[in-house]
Design a protein around this motif. Sequence first.
Motif, PDB file in Angstrom:
ATOM      1  N   LEU A  40       0.852  -1.185   0.000  1.00  0.00           N
ATOM      2  CA  LEU A  40       0.000   0.000   0.000  1.00  0.00           C
ATOM      3  C   LEU A  40       0.883   1.229   0.000  1.00  0.00           C
ATOM      4  N   HIS A  41       0.594   2.140  -0.925  1.00  0.00           N
ATOM      5  CA  HIS A  41       1.316   3.412  -0.997  1.00  0.00           C
ATOM      6  C   HIS A  41       0.275   4.525  -0.988  1.00  0.00           C
ATOM      7  N   LEU A  42       0.363   5.406  -0.006  1.00  0.00           N
ATOM      8  CA  LEU A  42      -0.547   6.547   0.128  1.00  0.00           C
ATOM      9  C   LEU A  42       0.258   7.843   0.116  1.00  0.00           C
ATOM     10  N   VAL A  43      -0.309   8.872  -0.475  1.00  0.00           N
ATOM     11  CA  VAL A  43       0.289  10.201  -0.426  1.00  0.00           C
ATOM     12  C   VAL A  43      -0.745  11.129   0.199  1.00  0.00           C
ATOM     13  N   ASN A  44      -0.399  11.670   1.350  1.00  0.00           N
ATOM     14  CA  ASN A  44      -1.287  12.580   2.066  1.00  0.00           C
ATOM     15  C   ASN A  44      -1.198  13.979   1.456  1.00  0.00           C
ATOM     16  N   GLY A  45      -2.351  14.641   1.352  1.00  0.00           N
ATOM     17  CA  GLY A  45      -2.373  16.015   0.871  1.00  0.00           C
ATOM     18  C   GLY A  45      -2.189  16.149  -0.630  1.00  0.00           C
ATOM     19  N   TYR A  46      -2.555  15.128  -1.382  1.00  0.00           N
ATOM     20  CA  TYR A  46      -2.404  15.202  -2.827  1.00  0.00           C
ATOM     21  C   TYR A  46      -3.692  14.772  -3.507  1.00  0.00           C
ATOM     22  N   PRO A  47      -4.239  15.516  -4.409  1.00  0.00           N
ATOM     23  CA  PRO A  47      -3.743  16.786  -4.923  1.00  0.00           C
ATOM     24  C   PRO A  47      -4.156  17.996  -4.088  1.00  0.00           C
ATOM     25  N   THR A  48      -5.018  17.795  -3.086  1.00  0.00           N
ATOM     26  CA  THR A  48      -5.419  18.889  -2.198  1.00  0.00           C
ATOM     27  C   THR A  48      -5.175  18.473  -0.756  1.00  0.00           C
ATOM     28  N   ALA A  49      -5.173  19.424   0.139  1.00  0.00           N
ATOM     29  CA  ALA A  49      -4.846  19.175   1.547  1.00  0.00           C
ATOM     30  C   ALA A  49      -5.767  18.149   2.205  1.00  0.00           C
ATOM     31  N   GLU A  50      -7.021  18.090   1.806  1.00  0.00           N
ATOM     32  CA  GLU A  50      -7.982  17.189   2.458  1.00  0.00           C
ATOM     33  C   GLU A  50      -8.098  15.826   1.771  1.00  0.00           C
TER      34      GLU A  50
END
Length: 168
Positions: free
Chosen positions: A75-85
Amino acid sequence: MRDRSPVSLVVVTPDDLRAVDAVFDDLTAYSMRVDGVPRRANAAAAFVTMLPPGCDLHNRHAFLAKCDDTAIGLLHLVNGYPTAETAFIGLLAIRESAQGSGLGRALYQAAEQFARKNLHVCTLRLAVVETNPVMSFWTRMGFSPTGEIKPFRGERVTSRAILMRKQL
């Protein structure tokens, strides 16, 4: 992280690259569909370092998915992409030898729980490469297409990426 799910999320460290490689070794059909090769040579390194433009390292969350201490997925997650929420699911994959057992759903549920509790986001997004027939899985998980379609270029496959989102 441990919950009632049969899947636990374990943060990937440099010591885990062999286990990450072993999961990629069991994702050859996926790799052929999206890249046109049985396996990218640098798959594990890319998994732990990939970030969209403009994102910081602290926004990246790379996990081994384990079931009974056996690595069964990634699992790969990117927080805040493309918007902060928003959190973006860059990869959610179950070893091909374990597919069809409900572990994909369990991994997604663990991912959503992590995003809610730790990232405090209200939206999840992802992109489905058209040559990878997983749209129905993501629809069952509650995702809908956004209407955005972007070009996708694998190592030897050219396709399109269909963006999807889910409000939490």
